[in-house]
Design an enzyme around this catalytic site. Structure first.
Site, mmCIF file in Angstrom:
data_model
loop_
_atom_site.group_PDB
_atom_site.id
_atom_site.type_symbol
_atom_site.label_atom_id
_atom_site.label_comp_id
_atom_site.label_asym_id
_atom_site.label_seq_id
_atom_site.Cartn_x
_atom_site.Cartn_y
_atom_site.Cartn_z
ATOM 1 N N CYS A 342 39.382 43.645 39.407
ATOM 2 C CA CYS A 342 38.974 43.815 37.981
ATOM 3 C C CYS A 342 37.469 43.615 37.882
ATOM 4 O O CYS A 342 36.808 44.685 38.362
ATOM 5 C CB CYS A 342 39.797 42.653 37.351
ATOM 6 S SG CYS A 342 39.848 42.932 35.471
ATOM 7 N N HIS A 426 45.595 43.111 38.577
ATOM 8 C CA HIS A 426 45.769 41.762 39.019
ATOM 9 C C HIS A 426 47.298 41.833 39.664
ATOM 10 O O HIS A 426 48.127 42.689 39.246
ATOM 11 C CB HIS A 426 45.793 40.905 38.039
ATOM 12 C CG HIS A 426 44.321 40.558 37.329
ATOM 13 N ND1 HIS A 426 43.268 40.117 38.216
ATOM 14 C CD2 HIS A 426 43.626 41.220 36.314
ATOM 15 C CE1 HIS A 426 42.177 40.242 37.329
ATOM 16 N NE2 HIS A 426 42.483 40.522 36.122
#
Length: 503
Positions: A342, A426
């Site tokens: 991310c 994630h």
């Protein structure tokens, strides 16, 4: 008919509210009770995406798993994601609605959300037999009581009995219990049914005289004394705890399957988000995970992870200030494994255009991956699934940055160049087959004779841990009395403890 309910409050932050709530939920569901978790307002950078694309705290997602139900936005209607010392992004019913200072939020916006919060709770209570609510911080924050929507504010409005949890391992638990009640208004004190001692070490018989005295002073009983157990802090709201590592080290006397261990260094960037991404690595026998903030700590690492962050540009500057940025660039050039997740993925790219999060405009990245990032006002909230390294992978995305990948090999939604990987996903390492394939690649690149265990199931370890929480409640709390609280509310006629809340 409205289902029963209970609010688990705490004498302090990190007293154990999240795990006690999860434990009560797992105990109830094993009794055949249809139960749901609820936290009106959560402040955390550790979040999750529900199937309908709503962002909620990971603690509530974990509690939903304890209940064996799918998490929804109703379970955490307000999520605050800190972006600095004095401001947070406000996520309402799973969607970001703006950035507010602490003064602006507590100065009026918070109280306006009470109706929304109570409506969500009422919907859950209309669907489930019981709703176990978690408070935040302490219910006796006298400076914030006027606008409170997560502790006594919701207990009074929804008619919930309150169980106050105290961490005896920190010391001062009797003073904390007494002081918490004594700083509440008479109306709030009527909701406080009693106490639960958490993290006790030793002989309970030595504690019992104090519990009797506490009941004499407050007119409220203690509903249980939970013993100290390592490794139960799953999906913490904030901190640098690798949640499952303690459990694995305790429950499995498992040396590495291969001849070597694998060392993983996680850069402890500011405003780190979803640090639970590395839990699945820590669950593998022979994998050692540590958080680092100095370049020399990367020297012996077989894999370096640049994790997610709520402040990508700030984290990038921090890496440069600390000398970690240069160490990462050198490491990539030497074909030593690096994984960016991310915000960490964005940092590894060529440049960032940010007029949303930091409002810094054009910022040069580390230039390791052929990626250009532009921050969009609308947040991406999805639950993607796909294939990588020949294995099925599932994950979730929470980001404003939109990545334009201009080269490299495909890797999930990002790319790979040499031994540097980047993705917005994630949770991908929770997919067992993919995690093992990834660790085999890392071990080969690092020259380590490490072999992933063939039978480590992250989902099974989670279930075992949730069952351990349920066991704690079942074995060390007065569950009959707890059920009466949930079903019937706080006992009537509880005494007022002076001085009460200041005017």
């Amino acid at each position: 008919m409205t289902g029963g309910g209970l609010l688990v409050a705490g004498t302090t932050s990190d007293a154990g509210k999240s795990v006690v709530t999860a434990g009560i939920c797992r105990w109830l569901v094993r009794q055949g009770v249809k139960v749901a978790p609820f936290k009106a307002q959560n402040m955390s950078l550790n979040s999750f995406v529900t199937k309908e694309g709503a962002e909620i705290g990971r603690a509530q997602a974990m509690q939903a798993q304890a209940c064996r139900v799918e998490p929804t936005a109703l379970m955490n209607p307000v999520l605050l994601k800190p972006g600095g010392e004095r401001s947070s992004q406000v996520v309402l019913l799973g969607k970001p609605v703006g950035e507010l200072s602490a003064r602006g939020y507590h100065g009026g916006r918070q109280q306006k959300l009470l109706g929304t919060v109570l409506d969500c709770l009422e919907q859950l209570r209309g669907t489930y037999d019981a709703v176990i609510c978690e408070g935040a911080g302490s219910p006796a924050e006298i400076n914030l009581r006027r606008t409170d929507i997560v502790n006594m504010g919701i207990a009074r409005n929804a008619g919930l009995p309150v169980l106050v949890v105290g961490d005896i391992d920190r010391g001062g638990v009797f003073a904390s219990f007494f002081g918490t009640v004594a700083l509440l208004s008479p109306e709030d004190q009527e909701c406080v049914a009693g106490f639960l001692v958490n993290k006790f070490r030793g002989d309970v018989s030595l504690l019992e005289p104090g519990l009797d005295m506490l009941e004499g002073l407050t007119g409220r009983r203690t509903y249980g004394v939970l013993p100290f157990r390592h490794g139960l802090g799953i999906d913490e709201e904030d901190g640098l705890r690798v949640s499952l590592r303690g459990t694995v080290r305790e429950s499995v006397v498992a040396p590495p399957v291969g001849e070597d261990v694998l060392r993983v260094a996680v850069c402890a960037v500011p405003l780190m988000s979803n640090f639970t991404d590395v839990d699945a690595l820590a669950a593998e026998p022979g994998v050692v995970v540590r958080f680092v903030d100095r370049p020399e700590e990367l020297a012996d690492a077989d894999l370096v992870i640049v994790p997610g962050t709520r402040g990508t540009v700030r984290a990038l500057e921090w890496l440069r200030e600390r000398g970690l940025a240069g160490a990462l660039v050198r490491r990539a050039a030497e074909q030593r494994p690096v994984l960016g997740i991310c915000g960490g993925f964005q940092i590894l790219g060529e440049h960032i255009e940010d007029d949303v999060e930091s409002r810094r405009g054009h910022v040069e990245g580390l230039g390791i991956l052929p990626v250009r990032v532009r921050f969009a006002r609308e947040k991406t909230l999805t639950r993607p699934a796909g294939e990588a390294l020949g294995e099925r992978v599932e994950g979730y995305e929470i980001h404003h940055g939109v990545a334009d990948v201009t080269g490299g090999a495909s890797f999930l939604d990002g790319c790979r160049v040499g031994q540097t990987w980047g993705t917005h996903w994630h949770g991908s390492l929770e997919s067992d087959g993919f995690r093992r394939a990834f660790l085999r690649e890392v071990a080969a690149a690092a020259g380590r004779r490490f072999v992933p265990a063939p039978d480590t199931s992250f989902a099974a370890l989670r279930e075992e841990q949730l069952d351990r929480l349920g066991d704690l409640i079942e074995q060390h709390a007065d569950t009959d009395a707890l059920w009466r609280l949930i079903e019937s509310g706080a006992p009537r006629g509880l005494p007022f403890i002076p001085p009460g809340a200041p005017a």
